[in-house]
Motif scaffolding. Sequence first.
Motif, short mmCIF file in Angstrom:
data_model
loop_
_atom_site.label_atom_id
_atom_site.label_comp_id
_atom_site.label_asym_id
_atom_site.label_seq_id
_atom_site.Cartn_x
_atom_site.Cartn_y
_atom_site.Cartn_z
N LEU A 95 -2.91 10.63 -13.50
CA LEU A 95 -2.96 10.04 -12.18
C LEU A 95 -3.56 8.63 -12.23
N VAL A 96 -4.60 8.44 -13.02
CA VAL A 96 -5.21 7.12 -13.13
C VAL A 96 -4.22 6.11 -13.69
N HIS A 97 -3.50 6.49 -14.73
CA HIS A 97 -2.53 5.57 -15.32
C HIS A 97 -1.39 5.27 -14.34
N SER A 98 -0.98 6.24 -13.56
CA SER A 98 0.06 6.01 -12.56
C SER A 98 -0.42 5.03 -11.49
N TYR A 99 -1.68 5.18 -11.09
CA TYR A 99 -2.27 4.27 -10.10
C TYR A 99 -2.34 2.85 -10.66
N ALA A 138 3.13 6.16 -5.62
CA ALA A 138 2.82 6.40 -7.04
C ALA A 138 1.89 7.59 -7.19
N LEU A 139 0.92 7.72 -6.30
CA LEU A 139 0.01 8.87 -6.35
C LEU A 139 0.73 10.17 -6.02
N GLU A 140 1.65 10.12 -5.06
CA GLU A 140 2.39 11.33 -4.70
C GLU A 140 3.27 11.79 -5.86
N THR A 141 3.91 10.84 -6.53
CA THR A 141 4.75 11.18 -7.68
C THR A 141 3.90 11.76 -8.81
N CYS A 192 -6.07 5.61 3.12
CA CYS A 192 -7.05 6.43 2.40
C CYS A 192 -6.71 7.92 2.53
N ALA A 193 -6.36 8.34 3.74
CA ALA A 193 -6.00 9.75 3.96
C ALA A 193 -4.75 10.11 3.18
N ARG A 194 -3.77 9.21 3.17
CA ARG A 194 -2.52 9.49 2.44
C ARG A 194 -2.73 9.48 0.93
N CYS A 195 -3.70 8.72 0.45
CA CYS A 195 -4.02 8.76 -0.98
C CYS A 195 -4.74 10.05 -1.35
N GLU A 196 -5.64 10.47 -0.49
CA GLU A 196 -6.44 11.65 -0.81
C GLU A 196 -5.62 12.93 -0.78
N ALA A 197 -4.60 12.99 0.06
CA ALA A 197 -3.81 14.22 0.18
C ALA A 197 -3.16 14.62 -1.14
N PRO A 198 -2.41 13.75 -1.83
CA PRO A 198 -1.82 14.16 -3.10
C PRO A 198 -2.85 14.39 -4.20
N LEU A 237 0.83 -1.21 0.00
CA LEU A 237 0.00 0.00 0.00
C LEU A 237 0.86 1.26 0.00
N ASP A 238 2.00 1.22 0.68
CA ASP A 238 2.92 2.35 0.67
C ASP A 238 3.39 2.65 -0.76
N ASP A 239 3.61 1.60 -1.54
CA ASP A 239 4.07 1.78 -2.92
C ASP A 239 2.98 2.45 -3.75
N VAL A 240 1.74 2.08 -3.52
CA VAL A 240 0.62 2.70 -4.24
C VAL A 240 0.51 4.17 -3.87
#
Length: 213
Positions: A104-108, A84-87, A139-145, A78-81
């Motif tokens: 962003l979708v393609h990166s995910y 990817a969103l942060e990048t 979920c919170a870490r995904c939503e932030a970026p 999950l950290d890797d996912v």
Amino acid sequence: MPVAPEHALKPRKRPRQARSAATVEAIFEATIQVLLSDGLAGLTTTRVAARAGVSVGTMYQYFPHKDALLYAVLEDYLDDVVGALETASDRYRGLPLAEMSDGLVHSYLDAKMRHLPGAQVLYVVATELETTDLMGDICARCEAPIARMLATASDVRFDDLARVTDAFRAMLGGVVRAILENDVSPRALAMLRTELPVMCRAYLQASARPIEP
């Protein structure tokens, strides 16, 4: 089977040196391989240690029991996912909405598919462990970026960015999970590649307000 409380799933220690990190990475990879070959019921620390080429004692330095190992493997994935969103957020910030959404979708998807077929068994693992706190944090870490990126769209604004971000993240994760849990055929993965960006882009565009010239 009783579910261990989440605090009991934490590793005993974190690797601090390159050699230790490499050992833990080998243990993680071996865990995925054993899950794929023997299933969750057939996974034991002894089998993982043998596949990783380490002693059971070495494993126990980091993970006090099997569930703690599985929790750590899931957290690493999950950290890797999230990474990817942060990048992607940094890469596509300031662009028109359609471009940033597609990027962003393609990166995910790249992050998810990079771990196939292991990602499939990790969905099973997640249902067997107590992961409420972990999933809330992810979920919170995904939503932030996602929110940071959407706030910089060059052509639109969102009146309720938090709501849109939450829905976008849920749609992205939910659709991908629904497919990967059931079908990872080339046809299904190709469908994800073409159709998921369209779905996400359409939702964001419907939720946005164009910037007045």
